[in-house]
Scaffold this motif. Structure first.
Motif, PDB file in Angstrom:
ATOM      1  N   THR A 114      -4.756 -10.501  -3.360  1.00 35.28           N
ATOM      2  CA  THR A 114      -3.520  -9.723  -3.367  1.00 35.28           C
ATOM      3  C   THR A 114      -3.650  -8.537  -4.318  1.00 35.28           C
ATOM      4  O   THR A 114      -4.314  -8.633  -5.354  1.00 35.28           O
ATOM      5  CB  THR A 114      -2.316 -10.621  -3.751  1.00 35.28           C
ATOM      6  OG1 THR A 114      -1.129  -9.845  -3.651  1.00 35.28           O
ATOM      7  CG2 THR A 114      -2.419 -11.199  -5.131  1.00 35.28           C
ATOM      8  N   SER A 115      -3.076  -7.435  -3.901  1.00 35.90           N
ATOM      9  CA  SER A 115      -3.061  -6.213  -4.706  1.00 35.90           C
ATOM     10  C   SER A 115      -4.432  -5.559  -4.871  1.00 35.90           C
ATOM     11  O   SER A 115      -4.633  -4.783  -5.788  1.00 35.90           O
ATOM     12  CB  SER A 115      -2.471  -6.525  -6.087  1.00 35.90           C
ATOM     13  OG  SER A 115      -2.360  -5.365  -6.824  1.00 35.90           O
ATOM     14  N   LYS A 118      -5.742  -3.530   0.278  1.00 38.76           N
ATOM     15  CA  LYS A 118      -6.000  -3.670   1.726  1.00 38.76           C
ATOM     16  C   LYS A 118      -5.055  -2.774   2.541  1.00 38.76           C
ATOM     17  O   LYS A 118      -5.503  -2.011   3.382  1.00 38.76           O
ATOM     18  CB  LYS A 118      -5.828  -5.142   2.152  1.00 38.76           C
ATOM     19  CG  LYS A 118      -6.787  -6.089   1.476  1.00 38.76           C
ATOM     20  CD  LYS A 118      -6.594  -7.506   1.937  1.00 38.76           C
ATOM     21  CE  LYS A 118      -5.279  -8.097   1.500  1.00 38.76           C
ATOM     22  NZ  LYS A 118      -5.076  -8.222   0.071  1.00 38.76           N
ATOM     23  N   THR A 119      -3.754  -2.886   2.247  1.00 34.21           N
ATOM     24  CA  THR A 119      -2.787  -2.089   3.010  1.00 34.21           C
ATOM     25  C   THR A 119      -2.996  -0.610   2.719  1.00 34.21           C
ATOM     26  O   THR A 119      -2.907   0.224   3.620  1.00 34.21           O
ATOM     27  CB  THR A 119      -1.348  -2.522   2.655  1.00 34.21           C
ATOM     28  OG1 THR A 119      -1.267  -3.932   2.811  1.00 34.21           O
ATOM     29  CG2 THR A 119      -0.333  -1.884   3.544  1.00 34.21           C
ATOM     30  N   TYR A 120      -3.299  -0.304   1.475  1.00 31.01           N
ATOM     31  CA  TYR A 120      -3.564   1.099   1.120  1.00 31.01           C
ATOM     32  C   TYR A 120      -4.750   1.616   1.939  1.00 31.01           C
ATOM     33  O   TYR A 120      -4.735   2.725   2.442  1.00 31.01           O
ATOM     34  CB  TYR A 120      -3.865   1.191  -0.383  1.00 31.01           C
ATOM     35  CG  TYR A 120      -4.089   2.591  -0.869  1.00 31.01           C
ATOM     36  CD1 TYR A 120      -3.023   3.420  -1.169  1.00 31.01           C
ATOM     37  CD2 TYR A 120      -5.381   3.087  -1.008  1.00 31.01           C
ATOM     38  CE1 TYR A 120      -3.234   4.715  -1.601  1.00 31.01           C
ATOM     39  CE2 TYR A 120      -5.595   4.384  -1.443  1.00 31.01           C
ATOM     40  CZ  TYR A 120      -4.521   5.197  -1.741  1.00 31.01           C
ATOM     41  OH  TYR A 120      -4.738   6.470  -2.156  1.00 31.01           O
ATOM     42  N   ASN A 239       2.057  -7.426  -7.197  1.00 33.94           N
ATOM     43  CA  ASN A 239       2.136  -6.273  -6.308  1.00 33.94           C
ATOM     44  C   ASN A 239       3.602  -6.000  -5.996  1.00 33.94           C
ATOM     45  O   ASN A 239       4.317  -6.890  -5.554  1.00 33.94           O
ATOM     46  CB  ASN A 239       1.359  -6.567  -5.018  1.00 33.94           C
ATOM     47  CG  ASN A 239       1.189  -5.322  -4.169  1.00 33.94           C
ATOM     48  OD1 ASN A 239       1.769  -4.280  -4.465  1.00 33.94           O
ATOM     49  ND2 ASN A 239       0.388  -5.438  -3.134  1.00 33.94           N
ATOM     50  N   SER A 242       4.014  -6.575  -1.761  1.00 35.60           N
ATOM     51  CA  SER A 242       2.926  -7.436  -1.306  1.00 35.60           C
ATOM     52  C   SER A 242       3.170  -7.871   0.137  1.00 35.60           C
ATOM     53  O   SER A 242       4.268  -8.278   0.490  1.00 35.60           O
ATOM     54  CB  SER A 242       2.856  -8.656  -2.219  1.00 35.60           C
ATOM     55  OG  SER A 242       1.889  -9.543  -1.746  1.00 35.60           O
ATOM     56  N   SER A 243       2.129  -7.762   0.982  1.00 42.13           N
ATOM     57  CA  SER A 243       2.260  -8.200   2.375  1.00 42.13           C
ATOM     58  C   SER A 243       2.304  -9.715   2.388  1.00 42.13           C
ATOM     59  O   SER A 243       1.432 -10.365   1.829  1.00 42.13           O
ATOM     60  CB  SER A 243       1.062  -7.727   3.182  1.00 42.13           C
ATOM     61  OG  SER A 243       0.849  -6.374   2.962  1.00 42.13           O
ATOM     62  N   GLY A 359      -3.112 -10.971   1.135  1.00 47.89           N
ATOM     63  CA  GLY A 359      -4.146 -11.255   0.130  1.00 47.89           C
ATOM     64  C   GLY A 359      -4.055 -12.672  -0.403  1.00 47.89           C
ATOM     65  O   GLY A 359      -2.966 -13.247  -0.478  1.00 47.89           O
TER      66      GLY A 359
END
Ligand SMILES: Nc1ncnc2c1ncn2[C@@H]1O[C@H](COP(=O)(O)OP(=O)(O)OP(=O)(O)O)[C@@H](O)[C@H]1O
Length: 933
Positions: A114-115, A118-120, A239, A242-243, A359
């Motif tokens: 996480t953080s 990935k999304t970025y 995050n 966070s997704s 994540g």
């Protein structure tokens, strides 16, 4: 169909820079960067504090003994923290776009804790920016979409009418093991679930997913925005956004390629008629290339699955005399099209999946509570299953012994089945944080990503004939082929049907042979008739010839020659005709053989079709048997229920008659209820205990956190004290040298003082002497007075004998010596005053020195000084405790009433030789007063 080739999963490692969140949420001592790019493909990580993430994990690619805790990992690309979004796209993702347009399936998968970014990396920032601008924050998906559309446009203009393409987009998220369509137009409450199914060839099908036709990059961005806004995200301690779900954005590209040398005269695929032409055709088979706006909910085939055409499409194909190339076993590249012959339309479908995983997270670190805990557990279990699949596919030691790949362990691995070990070019972008705090997770990510590089996929462009999955179309085709075969066997064309077959199943060459054959047959008939005619004529002539012979033997020779004249050319012609006929017969036989071969080929094709049909029928049969089993089970269940009802009825009637058993049963029931009550209470108690345990765990967590915070504060204090200690140690050295310097000066001053005291004693003696002299002078003055008053009698009496002038001389001599002594005295007084001034200066200086020493003492007696002293230990003698009898003891000032230090006070002025200073001061004072006088 082109043969499959093997390709490895590509892995790019992206190290994100340190973020604001890192600075605020990670303690300073854990913010150190632990991962460093060594080259374009290698990183080193300082894993000293990383716990063994997975004891069974294979060792990293290279670890030197000298750097036991420094590990090296290799990847296809390493993207350092300063890499821009454009760098990431062009170095790793862009090459896949060419593969996608060639017809291969592709997947880009972002993986990491996480953080980690990935999304970025996948979506990035500002979807409305210019994708060609290398400096903005757009991620891989928008850049890829824009590139795909511009290349499609370019190919369309290059190939003109010989190529068409349609693109559809879909967006699905996997949240708590539920698959949710992010582009669904349905009301959220009525939203249908997406199902994962497998077709008979093992391809994964996502059922019930909405695919939206798109015509431009901006339309795709809109869908991306729409889907992302619904996707579950939430704030965690690690995050801000966070997704909480795994998300897959997909593009399906359907290309129609014309293989002929000249431009086609018609559109690639006729639009299917309205309505449902096929009993089994799914909505997905109703692909309308002319109505891009008609978004359809489909059973979306994943990689490798051909579109299912409708019966109408299949019929249209047969009417246009096109033979599906895949049934010939050709791939597009291998196909040989006559340079001037007509071409074919080939359909190629490829899919591009962009996967943004949620994540992995440690629930303690994300401070998850309530719903977040459930989400976290679901995310972690999906990722664990993914890790196991990667291990099974990518661990060389395991892959030798493991044949089972645990795709079925989670929906995530089922969704990604074709991307990992299947038919797809796959790129994994492993994202990591640079901070020491995350080192354990980073090492885990590196290990899995490293292992993923060993995964081998088998990729091929799927070009299967339309209709193979359409049962109705297959049945119709088989019936037609059977009829045509029968007609061929009987040797009589069967009107329309044969015509259709000839046009559909034979090439131009075989048609030509058949025409020739028919032509030859008719010619053969004609020749046969001629032959019969001539044979009859010959028989007649022979008869005539026999009669002639019988009528007279004389004319034999003439008759013979006449016979030869008539018959010879006929025979020659016969012979010629027969040989020509034989040649033609040979040709006909060859043509027949060829036709037979074609028939055999057709029969084989029919057999394979029948086989497939049989398989399909068997499948249908199996389904039927399953259905019948289910209905059997249902009926048996119903019978059982009826039976139970009967029993209940019986039991009721029995119980009515048998009140005793009813009472017993009631008692039993009561007992059970009681037991249930006790159990309920026990369960409640257990729950309460559980809640308490939870609370105490929470408290424990809080106290651990408090202890951590305290420890951090203590550490900061210790650092501060250490800094101060260092400062004091250096001050102490300076003070010590300063003190020594001053002591030296004091010693000198004391020596000077002794000298002055000595001189002062001399001066005292001089003064005494002067006093005597002054007394003498006084006496002399008195005597002179006495002498001068009775001057006359004196001249007459005893002393009267001394002449006056002599006494006057004596007196003047005395006065002269007196004035001389007075001069000397004055000079001595001046010297004394001078000395006194100097002495006072010296005293002042001593006073300053004493004050400074006192300050040092005060410092050295403070707690910090104590630490310093105790720390210094045997290294140095403490400054604040000089040995007894040294000069510093003498310089201790006392505090006067006014608060100032009084260096004249007796206790503070012992001299080196033990004599007090008071006599000296008194002497100084008297000298002063003398001078004043
Ligand atoms: N390369 C980068 N440059 C600048 N900022 C970055 C970079 N990578 C990530 N970030 C920032 O770090 C934060 C976390 O990134 P992101 O949300 O993409 O992480 P994630 O891996 O998707 O997390 P999660 O799994 O929790 O969804 C965001 O604020 C993002 O802007």
């Amino acid at each position: 169909m082109a043969p499959a080739t093997t390709t490895s999963v590509q892995v790019a490692l992206r190290i994100r820079p340190s973020t604001q969140q890192d600075v605020s949420s990670i303690p300073a001592r854990f913010q150190r960067t632990v991962i460093h790019p060594v080259s374009d493909t290698t990183v080193s990580i300082d894993a000293a504090n990383a716990p063994a993430a997975n004891p069974t994990a294979s060792p990293p690619s290279a670890t030197t003994p000298a750097q036991a805790k420094k590990q090296l990992f290799s990847f296809d690309t390493v993207l350092p923290p300063q890499s821009t979004q454009h760098n990431v796209f062009s170095s790793s993702a862009e090459p896949l776009i060419a593969r996608f347009l060639e017809g291969f399936n592709c997947t880009i998968l972002a993986y990491g804790q996480t953080s980690s970014g990935k999304t970025y990396t996948m979506t990035g920032e500002d979807l409305d920016a210019d994708p060609s601008d290398p400096n903005n924050g757009m991620g891989v998906i928008p850049r890829a979409v824009s590139t795909i559309f511009s290349r499609v446009k370019q190919t369309r203009s290059e190939k003109q009418g010989a190529w068409t393409a349609t693109i559809k987009a879909s967006f699905v998220e996997l949240y708590n093991e539920d698959l949710i369509d992010l582009l669904s137009s349905d009301d959220p409450s009525a939203r249908r679930d997406v199902q994962i199914r497998e077709d008979k060839d093992g391809h994964i099908i996502w059922g019930g997913l909405r695919e939206v036709p798109v015509r431009s990059a901006s339309e795709v961005m809109e869908l991306l925005r729409q889907g992302s806004s619904i996707r579950r995200t939430n704030e965690t301690d690690m995050n801000a956004q966070s997704s909480r779900s795994h998300a897959i954005f997909s593009l399906t590209l359907t290309q129609k390629r014309y293989t002929g040398s000249s431009l086609p005269s018609r559109s690639p695929s006729p639009a299917p008629p309205q309505g449902s032409p096929s009993r089994l055709a799914r909505p997905g088979s109703l692909v309308s290339y002319n109505s891009p706006n008609a978004a359809s909910r489909i059973a979306s085939p994943t990689f490798g699955r051909p579109p299912t055409p409708s019966f109408a499409v299949a019929m249209a194909r047969s009417q246009t005399h096109l033979r599906p190339h895949s049934s010939l076993g050709h791939s597009e590249d291998q196909r040989t099209v006559p340079s001037n012959g007509p071409g074919e339309w080939v359909t190629v479908t490829s899919k591009f999946h962009f996967v943004d995983l949620a994540g992995s997270e440690r629930l303690k670190r994300t401070a998850a509570v309530g719903e977040r805990v459930k989400e976290g557990i679901s995310i972690n279990s999906g990722l664990l299953a993914l890790g196991n699949v990667i291990s099974a596919l990518g661990d060389p030691s395991k892959s030798k012994v493991t044949t089972h790949i645990p795709y079925r362990d989670s929906k995530l691995t089922r969704l990604l089945q074709d991307s990992l070990g299947g038919n797809a070019h796959t790129l994994m972008i492993a994202c990591v944080s640079p901070a020491e705090r995350n080192v354990a997770e980073t090492v885990n990510t590196l290990k899995y990503a490293n292992r993923a590089r060993n995964i081998r996929n088998r990729v091929k462009v799927e070009e299967r004939e339309d209709g193979w999955d359409d049962l109705e179309w297959l049945q119709t085709t088989i019936t037609r082929l059977r009829k045509e075969l029968k007609a061929l066997r009987e040797g009589q064309p069967s009107g329309n049907s044969l015509g259709v077959l000839a046009e559909e199943s034979q090439s131009k060459a075989s048609k030509h042979v058949r025409d020739q054959f028919i032509e030859l047959q008719s010619e053969h008939e004609k020749l046969r008739e001629l032959f019969t005619e001539r044979t009859e004529e010959l028989t007649r002539l022979r008869g005539e010839h026999g009669e002639t012979l019988r009528s007279g033997s004389g004319g034999v020779a003439a008759a013979t020659s006449r016979y030869e004249e008539i018959v010879g050319p006929v025979i020659e012609e016969y012979e010629r005709t027969i040989s020509a006929m034989e040649a033609e017969m040979k040709l006909n036989r060859a043509a027949l053989r060829h036709t037979n071969e074609l028939v055999t080929e057709k029969e084989e094709e029919l057999a394979s079709l029948s086989e497939r049909h049989a398989t399909t029928e068997a499948y249908v049969e199996e389904l039927r048997s399953r259905v019948s089993k289910l209905s059997e089970r249902e009926s048996s269940t119903e019978a059982y229920i009826r039976d139970l009802e009967e029993k209940v009825k019986g039991f009721t009637s029995d119980s009515l008659t048998d009140s005793e058993s009813l009472t017993t049963l009631q008692k039993e029931l009561g007992r059970y209820k009681e037991l249930e009550g006790t159990n309920g209470a026990y369960i409640m108690e257990l729950e309460a205990r559980l809640a308490k345990t939870d609370e105490s765990v929470l408290e424990l967590q809080q106290s651990v956190e408090r202890a951590e915070a305290l420890a951090e504060r203590r550490e900061a204090d210790v650092r501060d004290l250490e800094r101060r200690l260092e400062q004091m140690t250096s001050d102490e050295v300076n003070w010590r040298s300063d003190l020594e310097r001053r002591e030296e000066r004091v010693r000198n001053l004391e020596l000077e003082m002794e000298a002055w005291e000595k001189r002062k004693e001399d001066a005292g003696r001089d003064r005494e002497r002067l006093g005597l002299l002054v007394a003498d002078v006084e006496k002399a003055k008195k005597e002179i007075g006495d002498v001068s008053a009775p001057l006359t009698p004196v001249s007459e009496g005893g002393r009267n004998n001394l002449p006056i002038s002599q006494e006057v001389d004596e007196l003047s001599t005395l006065q002269a010596s007196l004035s001389e002594i007075q001069e000397t005295h004055k000079a001595t007084l001046a010297d004394l005053a001078n000395m006194t001034d100097k002495y006072r200066d010296a005293l002042r200086e001593i006073s300053d020195l004493a004050a400074q020493i006192q300050e040092v003492k005060l410092h050295n007696h403070s707690p910090a000084a104590s630490i310093s002293i105790s720390d210094a230990g045997d290294r140095e003698t403490p400054v604040v405790m000089p040995p007894p009898g040294t000069i510093s003891r003498r310089r201790q000032p006392s505090i006067s009433r006014s608060g100032s230090r009084d260096f004249n006070a007796e206790p503070l002025a012992p001299t080196v030789n033990g004599t007090g200073r008071r006599p000296f001061f008194r002497q100084a004072a008297s000298a002063e007063s003398l001078r004043a006088r």
